[in-house]
Structure formats: C-alpha cells, structure tokens
Scaffold this motif. Sequence first.
Motif, PDB file in Angstrom:
ATOM      1  N   MET A   1    -111.598 -25.853 -47.989  1.00 23.69           N
ATOM      2  CA  MET A   1    -111.264 -25.785 -46.571  1.00 23.69           C
ATOM      3  C   MET A   1    -110.162 -24.747 -46.362  1.00 23.69           C
ATOM      4  SD  MET A   1    -111.542 -26.826 -43.415  1.00 23.69           S
ATOM      5  CE  MET A   1    -112.456 -28.372 -43.528  1.00 23.69           C
ATOM      6  N   THR A   2    -110.388 -23.812 -45.424  1.00 18.40           N
ATOM      7  CA  THR A   2    -109.409 -22.787 -45.092  1.00 18.40           C
ATOM      8  C   THR A   2    -108.788 -23.102 -43.738  1.00 18.40           C
ATOM      9  OG1 THR A   2    -110.678 -21.114 -46.292  1.00 18.40           O
ATOM     10  CG2 THR A   2    -109.056 -20.325 -44.695  1.00 18.40           C
ATOM     11  N   LEU A   3    -107.467 -23.101 -43.678  1.00 15.80           N
ATOM     12  CA  LEU A   3    -106.777 -23.376 -42.424  1.00 15.80           C
ATOM     13  C   LEU A   3    -107.095 -22.296 -41.400  1.00 15.80           C
ATOM     14  CD1 LEU A   3    -104.712 -25.002 -40.770  1.00 15.80           C
ATOM     15  CD2 LEU A   3    -102.928 -23.541 -41.769  1.00 15.80           C
ATOM     16  N   LYS A   4    -107.469 -22.702 -40.193  1.00 16.71           N
ATOM     17  CA  LYS A   4    -107.792 -21.761 -39.129  1.00 16.71           C
ATOM     18  C   LYS A   4    -106.823 -21.982 -37.962  1.00 16.71           C
ATOM     19  CE  LYS A   4    -112.032 -23.193 -38.868  1.00 16.71           C
ATOM     20  NZ  LYS A   4    -113.445 -23.332 -38.445  1.00 16.71           N
ATOM     21  N   THR A   5    -106.097 -20.960 -37.583  1.00 12.31           N
ATOM     22  CA  THR A   5    -105.175 -21.049 -36.456  1.00 12.31           C
ATOM     23  C   THR A   5    -105.270 -19.785 -35.616  1.00 12.31           C
ATOM     24  OG1 THR A   5    -103.285 -19.999 -37.562  1.00 12.31           O
ATOM     25  CG2 THR A   5    -103.559 -22.389 -37.883  1.00 12.31           C
ATOM     26  N   ARG A   6    -104.655 -19.834 -34.436  1.00 10.38           N
ATOM     27  CA  ARG A   6    -104.537 -18.646 -33.597  1.00 10.38           C
ATOM     28  C   ARG A   6    -103.277 -18.786 -32.750  1.00 10.38           C
ATOM     29  NH1 ARG A   6    -105.614 -19.513 -28.287  1.00 10.38           N
ATOM     30  NH2 ARG A   6    -106.914 -21.293 -27.695  1.00 10.38           N
ATOM     31  N   LYS A   7    -102.789 -17.701 -32.231  1.00 10.50           N
ATOM     32  CA  LYS A   7    -101.644 -17.726 -31.350  1.00 10.50           C
ATOM     33  C   LYS A   7    -102.100 -18.080 -29.926  1.00 10.50           C
ATOM     34  CE  LYS A   7     -98.231 -16.402 -34.051  1.00 10.50           C
ATOM     35  NZ  LYS A   7     -97.031 -17.256 -34.272  1.00 10.50           N
ATOM     36  N   PRO A   8    -101.342 -18.919 -29.195  1.00 11.51           N
ATOM     37  CA  PRO A   8    -101.718 -19.226 -27.816  1.00 11.51           C
ATOM     38  C   PRO A   8    -101.566 -17.995 -26.938  1.00 11.51           C
ATOM     39  CG  PRO A   8     -99.547 -20.111 -28.323  1.00 11.51           C
ATOM     40  CD  PRO A   8    -100.109 -19.619 -29.623  1.00 11.51           C
ATOM     41  N   THR A   9    -102.407 -17.907 -25.899  1.00  6.55           N
ATOM     42  CA  THR A   9    -102.409 -16.720 -25.045  1.00  6.55           C
ATOM     43  C   THR A   9    -101.323 -16.755 -23.978  1.00  6.55           C
ATOM     44  OG1 THR A   9    -103.943 -17.682 -23.424  1.00  6.55           O
ATOM     45  CG2 THR A   9    -104.897 -16.566 -25.351  1.00  6.55           C
ATOM     46  N   GLY A  10    -100.909 -17.955 -23.550  1.00 11.32           N
ATOM     47  CA  GLY A  10     -99.925 -18.053 -22.477  1.00 11.32           C
ATOM     48  C   GLY A  10    -100.496 -17.737 -21.107  1.00 11.32           C
ATOM     49  N   LYS A  11    -101.809 -17.521 -21.037  1.00 10.85           N
ATOM     50  CA  LYS A  11    -102.440 -17.186 -19.761  1.00 10.85           C
ATOM     51  C   LYS A  11    -102.662 -18.433 -18.917  1.00 10.85           C
ATOM     52  CE  LYS A  11    -104.931 -13.191 -21.641  1.00 10.85           C
ATOM     53  NZ  LYS A  11    -106.276 -12.593 -21.888  1.00 10.85           N
ATOM     54  N   THR A  12    -102.554 -18.273 -17.592  1.00  2.00           N
ATOM     55  CA  THR A  12    -102.823 -19.376 -16.672  1.00  2.00           C
ATOM     56  C   THR A  12    -104.334 -19.581 -16.566  1.00  2.00           C
ATOM     57  OG1 THR A  12    -100.849 -18.889 -15.359  1.00  2.00           O
ATOM     58  CG2 THR A  12    -102.577 -20.199 -14.303  1.00  2.00           C
ATOM     59  N   PRO A  13    -104.822 -20.788 -16.792  1.00  2.00           N
ATOM     60  CA  PRO A  13    -106.267 -21.015 -16.700  1.00  2.00           C
ATOM     61  C   PRO A  13    -106.719 -21.111 -15.247  1.00  2.00           C
ATOM     62  CG  PRO A  13    -105.147 -23.065 -17.195  1.00  2.00           C
ATOM     63  CD  PRO A  13    -104.084 -21.992 -17.199  1.00  2.00           C
ATOM     64  N   TRP A  14    -108.015 -20.996 -15.049  1.00  2.00           N
ATOM     65  CA  TRP A  14    -108.562 -21.222 -13.721  1.00  2.00           C
ATOM     66  C   TRP A  14    -108.284 -22.666 -13.300  1.00  2.00           C
ATOM     67  CZ3 TRP A  14    -109.755 -17.108 -11.131  1.00  2.00           C
ATOM     68  CH2 TRP A  14    -110.265 -15.977 -11.777  1.00  2.00           C
ATOM     69  N   PRO A  15    -107.916 -22.892 -12.051  1.00  2.00           N
ATOM     70  CA  PRO A  15    -107.525 -24.240 -11.643  1.00  2.00           C
ATOM     71  C   PRO A  15    -108.710 -25.141 -11.297  1.00  2.00           C
ATOM     72  CG  PRO A  15    -107.271 -22.750  -9.797  1.00  2.00           C
ATOM     73  CD  PRO A  15    -107.707 -21.900 -10.977  1.00  2.00           C
ATOM     74  N   PHE A  16    -108.539 -26.409 -11.599  1.00  2.00           N
ATOM     75  CA  PHE A  16    -109.456 -27.465 -11.133  1.00  2.00           C
ATOM     76  C   PHE A  16    -108.592 -28.402 -10.302  1.00  2.00           C
ATOM     77  CE2 PHE A  16    -111.934 -31.474 -12.633  1.00  2.00           C
ATOM     78  CZ  PHE A  16    -112.382 -31.683 -11.335  1.00  2.00           C
ATOM     79  N   ILE A  17    -108.738 -28.325  -8.986  1.00  2.00           N
ATOM     80  CA  ILE A  17    -107.845 -29.030  -8.068  1.00  2.00           C
ATOM     81  C   ILE A  17    -108.528 -30.268  -7.498  1.00  2.00           C
ATOM     82  CG2 ILE A  17    -106.520 -28.842  -5.925  1.00  2.00           C
ATOM     83  CD1 ILE A  17    -106.426 -25.796  -6.460  1.00  2.00           C
ATOM     84  N   LEU A  18    -107.874 -31.401  -7.645  1.00  2.00           N
ATOM     85  CA  LEU A  18    -108.320 -32.640  -7.018  1.00  2.00           C
ATOM     86  C   LEU A  18    -107.518 -32.840  -5.739  1.00  2.00           C
ATOM     87  CD1 LEU A  18    -109.788 -35.379  -6.896  1.00  2.00           C
ATOM     88  CD2 LEU A  18    -107.929 -36.318  -8.300  1.00  2.00           C
ATOM     89  N   MET A  19    -108.213 -32.959  -4.622  1.00  2.00           N
ATOM     90  CA  MET A  19    -107.566 -33.155  -3.330  1.00  2.00           C
ATOM     91  C   MET A  19    -108.086 -34.472  -2.751  1.00  2.00           C
ATOM     92  SD  MET A  19    -107.174 -30.295  -0.353  1.00  2.00           S
ATOM     93  CE  MET A  19    -108.940 -30.003  -0.358  1.00  2.00           C
ATOM     94  N   GLU A  20    -107.206 -35.474  -2.717  1.00  2.00           N
ATOM     95  CA  GLU A  20    -107.654 -36.805  -2.301  1.00  2.00           C
ATOM     96  C   GLU A  20    -106.797 -37.343  -1.164  1.00  2.00           C
ATOM     97  OE1 GLU A  20    -105.694 -39.572  -2.761  1.00  2.00           O
ATOM     98  OE2 GLU A  20    -104.226 -38.896  -4.232  1.00  2.00           O
ATOM     99  N   GLY A  21    -107.307 -38.374  -0.505  1.00  2.00           N
ATOM    100  CA  GLY A  21    -106.580 -39.003   0.588  1.00  2.00           C
ATOM    101  C   GLY A  21    -107.510 -39.875   1.407  1.00  2.00           C
ATOM    102  N   GLY A  22    -106.958 -40.464   2.455  1.00  2.00           N
ATOM    103  CA  GLY A  22    -107.737 -41.333   3.324  1.00  2.00           C
ATOM    104  C   GLY A  22    -108.707 -40.551   4.189  1.00  2.00           C
ATOM    105  N   GLU A  23    -109.378 -41.285   5.055  1.00  2.00           N
ATOM    106  CA  GLU A  23    -110.362 -40.646   5.905  1.00  2.00           C
ATOM    107  C   GLU A  23    -109.695 -39.759   6.966  1.00  2.00           C
ATOM    108  OE1 GLU A  23    -109.735 -43.751   5.602  1.00  2.00           O
ATOM    109  OE2 GLU A  23    -109.477 -44.761   7.543  1.00  2.00           O
TER     110      GLU A  23
END
Length: 360
Positions: A1-23
């Motif tokens: 087994m060979t260790l596999k790693t990478r450096k994080p990109t620090g980039k902002t991902p595309w957002p998934f926004i939940l917008m909830e509330g009453g009627e």
Amino acid sequence: MTLKTRKPTGKTPWPFILMEGGEKTGKSWAMAELTASERIGRAFWLDLAEGAADEYAAIPGADYEVIEHNGTFRDIYDQLTEVHAVAAKAAQAGELPVALLIDSMTAEWELLKDMVSDRARRSKYAQKLLKDDPDAEIKPAMNLWNDAAERHGRLMRLLMTFPGVVVATARGKEVAALDNQGKPIPNTKEYKVEGHKNLAFDASAWVRLSRDTAPRVIGVRSVHAGVRPGVDKPVPAPSFTLEWLIFEVLKCNPATAQARDYVQLTPDPVETNSVPQTSAAAPPSVADRARAAVNRKAVRPVTEEDGQRAATMRATIEAESVSREDLQAVWKSAGDLPKILCDEIRASAQARVATLGVAA
C-alpha cells in the motif's frame, strides 16, 4: 500500500443553499429574483408540488427554464442528471454559472415517504390485514425506509457535486418536541425543517425566512463568513438576497469555484469484513465481541428510524393473525435496536407468544 495525499486547493466550492421557513415568507420569490442577476447564466427551476414556477417569471428580470417531469422520482432524478451535465459543460467553457432551483425538498421527501407507504400496503402481510379491515394501519418495514433513504442520497449527491449554484427551498416551523421514544414532551416545542433529517447537514449554507423577522443566516460552511458555530448567533440580514449571499458572503468566484470533492463510500467487495491484525494483538474473542455489542446498544441514542422500526414491530406483535414464526422474526430483529427499545419489543413478543399457547 502506497500513501496517497494531495495539497488542499483552498478554493471556494459551488454553493448548495437551503432556504427554509413558514408559508408565504418569500422563498420562491428570492429564487426567481436570483435569476435576474447578471452573474448567473442559465437557470433551471424544478417545481415539486408547489405550482409556482410560471407565476414567479413575472418578477422583473427573472429568467429561468422550467424543468418538466411526470411526477415520478425516476423522471425527476433523470432530469436533474441532465441539468448536471449542462452545468458541467458551462463550467468547462468558462461561461456564467448555471443555477438549479428546487421548490421544494419538503415535497421530495414526501414523495419518497408516499412510495414507502404504497409499497408497504402492497406487501402480502398488509394485504391480509387490509382484506379484513380496509382502514387498518400499515407500518412500513425498515428495508423500505432504507430504500427511500438510498434514493434521497443519490439525489443529494447530484446536488452536492453540482458544478454551479444550487438553491433549494423547504418548509420549516415549530412543532411539538419528542423524547427518545417518539412521544411528545409536554409544553415543549422545537423548530424543525420538514424534509429528510440530513438535509440541513448536506447544505453548505442555511437560511431561514420568516414573516415576522428579517431573514437569518443560520449557518454556512465558509472560511469567509466569519460565523463561529456555538459562539455567534444566527445573523439577521435585512437586505438579504441570494446574489449577496453567494457572491459577497460566500465569496464564490465562478472563475475558480469547483464542485465538492465528494467520494462516495462503498464497502470493499472483496474484503468487506476483513480487519488487518497485527502479530502483537490477538483477535477479540466471541465473548469480547458480544460485550462490545451490548455496550454499543446501551449507549446509542434512539433515532427516528429506530422509532419507526419499533413501531413496525409493535404492529406485527399486536396483529390478530400473527404467528409464532412472525414473533421469532421480530425477536431477532429487535437485537439491532438500542437496548431500551430492544428490551421493550422482546418483552412484548414474549408476552404475545404466551397468548398463542406456545413456549417462549
């Protein structure tokens, strides 16, 4: 087994926004308003049991396409898969980001719950009960709930890896608080988002709209927002717009944004139950494993799914046509429940066996 790693990109991902509330709190309006933004490209509106997609196109500047579907989960999922592909092509071409608007995720989970109920009523056991009493209560088995959760999970993976902007609405309100056994706690209420229990967890931003107060940003997964969980209270946003949240608060940059690096976890098909053992440690004995299992059950909290499974088992035990084999199956299945429910179900099964005139 060979260790596999990478450096994080620090980039902002595309957002998934939940917008909830009453009627009537402006959830759909805010989505339609977003499509008027010059920073958004093609926008697709998925209407699930709301019927508002055509009306909101009259908002000045609103520009979106309504996704047509036949109301089945399969067709809805297939349509969203196509939108996912369109968004990926736009992102690769450096075009303005595609927006996917879903109204609402409450209806999505209600659809899956209806599928569970329908399948439960078609089972052989249910057909026997309904033959004697067409209005009999049918408790769906746990495997049906697992199937519904798997379908919801596949849909969420599409949304979480969407190469563009996702905004989904849901209904939210105060409801009676329940204890660990699913019973109401007197004079106590809690706020609940109506939908799958993990919906708010999966979203990268959570906004609550109300008729009485300004919109509030309940939480965001962001290094730019400056909201500390458990320290800062939800942030009121009197001038809230989705465009402001996406591009000013979350700092989403279409030129560098990327989809979440989501790798689905799957069991190893070859060595599913294999656990490497070191030469210095002996494998646990059968007794050790049994004690560990009992300890885990004793401390594990009762979940909503546990309550649903227990309710199904109670219905089986109380059924007039229940057999000894049915009760034995319930006894075995109860072993997977937390100890408090396991003991209750097994005691009830044992008592029911006694009424059948057989030994426990």
